[in-house]
Enzyme design. Structure first.
Site, PDB file in Angstrom:
ATOM      1  N   GLN A 287       0.818  -1.220   0.000  1.00 16.87           N
ATOM      2  CA  GLN A 287       0.000   0.000   0.000  1.00 16.87           C
ATOM      3  C   GLN A 287       0.853   1.272   0.000  1.00 16.87           C
ATOM      4  O   GLN A 287       0.351   2.354  -0.288  1.00 16.87           O
ATOM      5  CB  GLN A 287      -0.960   0.015   1.193  1.00 16.87           C
ATOM      6  CG  GLN A 287      -2.037  -1.076   1.102  1.00 16.87           C
ATOM      7  CD  GLN A 287      -2.954  -1.033   2.311  1.00 16.87           C
ATOM      8  OE1 GLN A 287      -2.631  -1.590   3.347  1.00 16.87           O
ATOM      9  NE2 GLN A 287      -4.074  -0.349   2.188  1.00 16.87           N
TER      10      GLN A 287
ATOM     11  N   CYS B 192     -10.726   0.186   3.843  1.00 16.39           N
ATOM     12  CA  CYS B 192      -9.341   0.003   3.403  1.00 16.39           C
ATOM     13  C   CYS B 192      -8.749   1.362   3.056  1.00 16.39           C
ATOM     14  O   CYS B 192      -9.406   2.158   2.385  1.00 16.39           O
ATOM     15  CB  CYS B 192      -9.319  -0.905   2.181  1.00 16.39           C
ATOM     16  SG  CYS B 192      -7.670  -1.220   1.555  1.00 16.39           S
ATOM     17  N   LEU B 193      -7.522   1.611   3.498  1.00 16.92           N
ATOM     18  CA  LEU B 193      -6.888   2.902   3.202  1.00 16.92           C
ATOM     19  C   LEU B 193      -6.678   3.082   1.701  1.00 16.92           C
ATOM     20  O   LEU B 193      -6.532   4.203   1.229  1.00 16.92           O
ATOM     21  CB  LEU B 193      -5.552   3.027   3.946  1.00 16.92           C
ATOM     22  CG  LEU B 193      -5.661   3.077   5.483  1.00 16.92           C
ATOM     23  CD1 LEU B 193      -4.284   3.031   6.124  1.00 16.92           C
ATOM     24  CD2 LEU B 193      -6.426   4.319   5.936  1.00 16.92           C
TER      25      LEU B 193
ATOM     26  N   HIS C 137      -7.357  -9.496   6.225  1.00 11.27           N
ATOM     27  CA  HIS C 137      -7.480  -8.386   5.259  1.00 11.27           C
ATOM     28  C   HIS C 137      -6.090  -7.992   4.739  1.00 11.27           C
ATOM     29  O   HIS C 137      -5.887  -7.826   3.538  1.00 11.27           O
ATOM     30  CB  HIS C 137      -8.167  -7.204   5.966  1.00 11.27           C
ATOM     31  CG  HIS C 137      -8.266  -5.944   5.155  1.00 11.27           C
ATOM     32  ND1 HIS C 137      -9.464  -5.337   4.869  1.00 11.27           N
ATOM     33  CD2 HIS C 137      -7.303  -5.156   4.593  1.00 11.27           C
ATOM     34  CE1 HIS C 137      -9.235  -4.231   4.154  1.00 11.27           C
ATOM     35  NE2 HIS C 137      -7.930  -4.106   3.974  1.00 11.27           N
ATOM     36  N   GLU C 138      -5.123  -7.868   5.668  1.00  7.32           N
ATOM     37  CA  GLU C 138      -3.780  -7.421   5.269  1.00  7.32           C
ATOM     38  C   GLU C 138      -3.027  -8.508   4.500  1.00  7.32           C
ATOM     39  O   GLU C 138      -2.314  -8.210   3.538  1.00  7.32           O
ATOM     40  CB  GLU C 138      -2.967  -6.979   6.494  1.00  7.32           C
ATOM     41  CG  GLU C 138      -3.563  -5.826   7.304  1.00  7.32           C
ATOM     42  CD  GLU C 138      -3.906  -4.605   6.475  1.00  7.32           C
ATOM     43  OE1 GLU C 138      -3.269  -4.378   5.430  1.00  7.32           O
ATOM     44  OE2 GLU C 138      -4.839  -3.879   6.847  1.00  7.32           O
TER      45      GLU C 138
ATOM     46  N   HIS D  13      -3.885  -8.479   0.982  1.00  5.03           N
ATOM     47  CA  HIS D  13      -3.156  -7.464   0.201  1.00  5.03           C
ATOM     48  C   HIS D  13      -1.865  -8.046  -0.379  1.00  5.03           C
ATOM     49  O   HIS D  13      -1.471  -7.709  -1.491  1.00  5.03           O
ATOM     50  CB  HIS D  13      -2.771  -6.275   1.091  1.00  5.03           C
ATOM     51  CG  HIS D  13      -3.831  -5.220   1.196  1.00  5.03           C
ATOM     52  ND1 HIS D  13      -4.309  -4.528   0.103  1.00  5.03           N
ATOM     53  CD2 HIS D  13      -4.489  -4.716   2.267  1.00  5.03           C
ATOM     54  CE1 HIS D  13      -5.219  -3.652   0.509  1.00  5.03           C
ATOM     55  NE2 HIS D  13      -5.356  -3.745   1.817  1.00  5.03           N
TER      56      HIS D  13
HETATM   57 ZN    ZN Z   1      -6.706  -2.693   3.008  1.00  8.50          ZN
END
Ligand code: ZN
Length: 172
Positions: free
Chosen positions: A51, A94-95, A136-137, A140
């Protein structure tokens, strides 16, 4: 302290599978500290290296509540080795997909094998919010986003919205 820019969809990097971290050295420690600063500044409760445009298998998490002491957690090369059949539902955001939230169902408990920030192997058993955040991470790191767990119709609407926004940006 460096706050790094967070990439957002439809940036294709978010769909890339991150490569394993090969060495836990001072460069990596710097990156971890920058990621923590970036996550706290956002603010968010989890951030994967991809990210901030570094496609390596590394993530930081802090699920402590407001007003509590910070509890930064670092996961290097995390791997889910066990997940429960019990499921739980959390509203996720989510960022990298700003201002969009949706309920996602995932295993309620997971066991994750990983290295800590000193490069030592650890096993973390997580439940509740931490279990959801970890999944979640880790998604990614595999190029998966939480919107992949919702209905196709909803997902396409979100992707369309962000693609339009990206196109209307003027580059000079
Ligand atoms: Zn996220």
């Amino acid at each position: 302290m460096t706050i790094k820019p967070i990439i957002i969809i439809p940036d294709p990097l978010l769909r890339q599978v991150s490569k394993p971290v090969e060495r836990v050295d001072s460069d990596l420690t710097h990156l971890i500290d920058d990621m923590l600063d970036t996550m706290y500044d956002a603010p968010g409760i989890g951030l994967a290296a991809v990210q901030v445009a570094v496609p390596r298998r590394l993530l930081v998490i802090d699920v402590s509540k407001e007003g509590e002491d910070k509890q930064p957690l670092v996961f290097i090369n995390p791997e889910i080795i066990r997940s429960s059949e019990d499921r739980s539902v959390y509203e996720e955001g989510c960022l990298s997909i700003p201002d969009y939230y949706a309920e996602v169902e995932r295993p309620a408990t997971v066991t994750v094998k990983h290295l800590d920030r000193l490069g030592k192997e650890q096993l973390t058993e997580a439940d509740g919010l931490l279990a959801t955040c970890l999944q979640h991470e880790i998604d990614h790191l595999n190029g998966v986003l939480f919107i992949d767990h919702i209905s196709r119709l909803k997902r396409e609407m979100v992707i369309k919205k962000f693609s339009k926004a990206a196109k209307s940006k003027v580059t000079v």
